[in-house]
Write a protein that holds these residues in place. Sequence first.
Motif, PDB file in Angstrom:
ATOM      1  N   LEU A   1     -46.360 -14.016   8.117  1.00 49.18           N
ATOM      2  CA  LEU A   1     -47.346 -13.546   7.142  1.00 49.18           C
ATOM      3  C   LEU A   1     -47.803 -14.666   6.128  1.00 49.18           C
ATOM      4  N   GLU A   2     -47.129 -15.856   6.304  1.00 44.50           N
ATOM      5  CA  GLU A   2     -47.817 -16.928   5.475  1.00 44.50           C
ATOM      6  C   GLU A   2     -48.978 -17.291   6.254  1.00 44.50           C
ATOM      7  N   LYS A   3     -49.041 -17.444   7.475  1.00 48.59           N
ATOM      8  CA  LYS A   3     -50.381 -17.781   8.316  1.00 48.59           C
ATOM      9  C   LYS A   3     -51.368 -16.684   8.233  1.00 48.59           C
ATOM     10  N   ARG A   4     -51.119 -15.462   8.414  1.00 47.36           N
ATOM     11  CA  ARG A   4     -51.835 -14.461   8.440  1.00 47.36           C
ATOM     12  C   ARG A   4     -52.256 -13.574   7.393  1.00 47.36           C
ATOM     13  N   GLU A   5     -51.219 -13.276   6.395  1.00 44.44           N
ATOM     14  CA  GLU A   5     -51.138 -12.394   5.468  1.00 44.44           C
ATOM     15  C   GLU A   5     -51.124 -10.821   5.920  1.00 44.44           C
ATOM     16  N   LEU A   6     -51.686 -10.418   7.001  1.00 41.41           N
ATOM     17  CA  LEU A   6     -51.704  -9.099   7.458  1.00 41.41           C
ATOM     18  C   LEU A   6     -51.225  -8.978   9.118  1.00 41.41           C
ATOM     19  N   ILE A   7     -50.060  -8.549   9.177  1.00 39.83           N
ATOM     20  CA  ILE A   7     -49.478  -8.355  10.544  1.00 39.83           C
ATOM     21  C   ILE A   7     -48.998  -6.844  10.994  1.00 39.83           C
TER      22      ILE A   7
ATOM     23  N   ALA B   1     -38.768  -0.816   8.376  1.00 40.52           N
ATOM     24  CA  ALA B   1     -39.753  -1.279   7.388  1.00 40.52           C
ATOM     25  C   ALA B   1     -39.053  -1.737   6.044  1.00 40.52           C
ATOM     26  N   GLU B   2     -37.994  -1.035   5.560  1.00 40.94           N
ATOM     27  CA  GLU B   2     -37.556  -1.386   4.215  1.00 40.94           C
ATOM     28  C   GLU B   2     -36.810  -2.559   4.495  1.00 40.94           C
ATOM     29  N   ASN B   3     -36.218  -2.875   5.280  1.00 52.12           N
ATOM     30  CA  ASN B   3     -35.427  -4.198   5.697  1.00 52.12           C
ATOM     31  C   ASN B   3     -36.348  -5.437   5.855  1.00 52.12           C
ATOM     32  N   LEU B   4     -37.580  -5.145   6.642  1.00 52.91           N
ATOM     33  CA  LEU B   4     -38.674  -6.085   6.564  1.00 52.91           C
ATOM     34  C   LEU B   4     -39.133  -6.503   5.175  1.00 52.91           C
ATOM     35  N   GLN B   5     -39.403  -5.438   4.450  1.00 53.95           N
ATOM     36  CA  GLN B   5     -40.029  -5.609   3.225  1.00 53.95           C
ATOM     37  C   GLN B   5     -39.164  -6.459   2.308  1.00 53.95           C
ATOM     38  N   ALA B   6     -37.905  -5.883   2.242  1.00 49.67           N
ATOM     39  CA  ALA B   6     -36.643  -6.651   1.448  1.00 49.67           C
ATOM     40  C   ALA B   6     -36.602  -8.130   1.758  1.00 49.67           C
ATOM     41  N   GLY B   7     -36.568  -8.353   3.136  1.00 44.17           N
ATOM     42  CA  GLY B   7     -36.071  -9.712   3.456  1.00 44.17           C
ATOM     43  C   GLY B   7     -37.663 -10.519   3.229  1.00 44.17           C
ATOM     44  N   THR B   8     -38.695 -10.192   3.334  1.00 45.29           N
ATOM     45  CA  THR B   8     -39.824 -11.130   3.144  1.00 45.29           C
ATOM     46  C   THR B   8     -40.635 -10.907   1.866  1.00 45.29           C
TER      47      THR B   8
ATOM     48  N   ASN C   1     -33.151 -14.139  11.677  1.00 46.05           N
ATOM     49  CA  ASN C   1     -34.092 -15.054  12.471  1.00 46.05           C
ATOM     50  C   ASN C   1     -35.511 -14.179  12.394  1.00 46.05           C
ATOM     51  N   MET C   2     -35.357 -12.913  12.545  1.00 49.02           N
ATOM     52  CA  MET C   2     -36.671 -12.105  12.664  1.00 49.02           C
ATOM     53  C   MET C   2     -37.302 -12.139  11.334  1.00 49.02           C
ATOM     54  N   ILE C   3     -36.380 -12.174  10.301  1.00 56.42           N
ATOM     55  CA  ILE C   3     -37.216 -12.004   9.015  1.00 56.42           C
ATOM     56  C   ILE C   3     -37.762 -13.353   8.530  1.00 56.42           C
ATOM     57  N   VAL C   4     -36.995 -14.632   9.114  1.00 53.69           N
ATOM     58  CA  VAL C   4     -37.743 -15.874   8.991  1.00 53.69           C
ATOM     59  C   VAL C   4     -39.079 -16.094   9.889  1.00 53.69           C
ATOM     60  N   GLN C   5     -39.121 -15.634  10.773  1.00 52.10           N
ATOM     61  CA  GLN C   5     -40.375 -15.847  11.834  1.00 52.10           C
ATOM     62  C   GLN C   5     -41.464 -14.557  11.366  1.00 52.10           C
ATOM     63  N   VAL C   6     -41.184 -13.492  10.856  1.00 47.58           N
ATOM     64  CA  VAL C   6     -41.946 -12.464   9.985  1.00 47.58           C
ATOM     65  C   VAL C   6     -42.613 -13.375   8.781  1.00 47.58           C
TER      66      VAL C   6
ATOM     67  N   ILE D   1     -47.426  -8.325  16.602  1.00 43.75           N
ATOM     68  CA  ILE D   1     -47.098  -9.645  17.237  1.00 43.75           C
ATOM     69  C   ILE D   1     -45.592  -9.802  17.172  1.00 43.75           C
ATOM     70  N   PHE D   2     -44.788  -8.643  16.622  1.00 42.12           N
ATOM     71  CA  PHE D   2     -43.306  -8.692  16.835  1.00 42.12           C
ATOM     72  C   PHE D   2     -42.936  -7.243  17.138  1.00 42.12           C
ATOM     73  N   GLN D   3     -41.673  -7.305  17.890  1.00 39.95           N
ATOM     74  CA  GLN D   3     -41.237  -6.087  18.392  1.00 39.95           C
ATOM     75  C   GLN D   3     -39.720  -6.007  17.955  1.00 39.95           C
ATOM     76  N   VAL D   4     -39.402  -4.956  17.385  1.00 36.06           N
ATOM     77  CA  VAL D   4     -38.203  -4.772  16.859  1.00 36.06           C
ATOM     78  C   VAL D   4     -37.178  -3.978  17.968  1.00 36.06           C
ATOM     79  N   GLY D   5     -36.417  -4.513  18.534  1.00 32.64           N
ATOM     80  CA  GLY D   5     -35.421  -3.768  19.601  1.00 32.64           C
ATOM     81  C   GLY D   5     -34.324  -3.237  19.135  1.00 32.64           C
ATOM     82  N   LYS D   6     -33.259  -3.293  20.078  1.00 33.76           N
ATOM     83  CA  LYS D   6     -31.996  -2.625  20.131  1.00 33.76           C
ATOM     84  C   LYS D   6     -31.108  -3.213  18.810  1.00 33.76           C
ATOM     85  N   ILE D   7     -31.211  -4.595  18.682  1.00 36.62           N
ATOM     86  CA  ILE D   7     -30.534  -5.120  17.757  1.00 36.62           C
ATOM     87  C   ILE D   7     -30.854  -4.633  16.230  1.00 36.62           C
TER      88      ILE D   7
END
Length: 96
Positions: A40-46, A62-69, A31-36, A20-26
């Motif tokens: 996760l709060e709605k679905r638990e598994l993404i 993966a580490e950046n997403l894990q640390a942010g969320t 903003n992406m961390i907030v949305q993810v 449901i999310f795509q990580v691109g060039k940037i």
Amino acid sequence: MLTGKQKRYLRSKAHHLKPIFQVGKIGVNENMIVQVNEALEKRELIKVSILQNCLEDKDTVAENLQAGTNAEIVQIIGNNIVLYKESKENKEIELP
């Protein structure tokens, strides 16, 4: 921290999910961390897909997403990352 049995269970649940999310060039930004985190709060598994033009490698993303969320990395397979975070409001998944 998830046990091996719990990770296997979550991998089987995530098999049929579409990213449901795509990580691109940037890469990963605030903003992406907030949305993810909200997803996760709605679905638990993404699933999060990493596009080919992403400058960071998949482990760093993966580490950046894990640390942010504060989520758990269930699996990194190909260019997809599976994340799990227990929901406070919408708990649906019962771990073994």
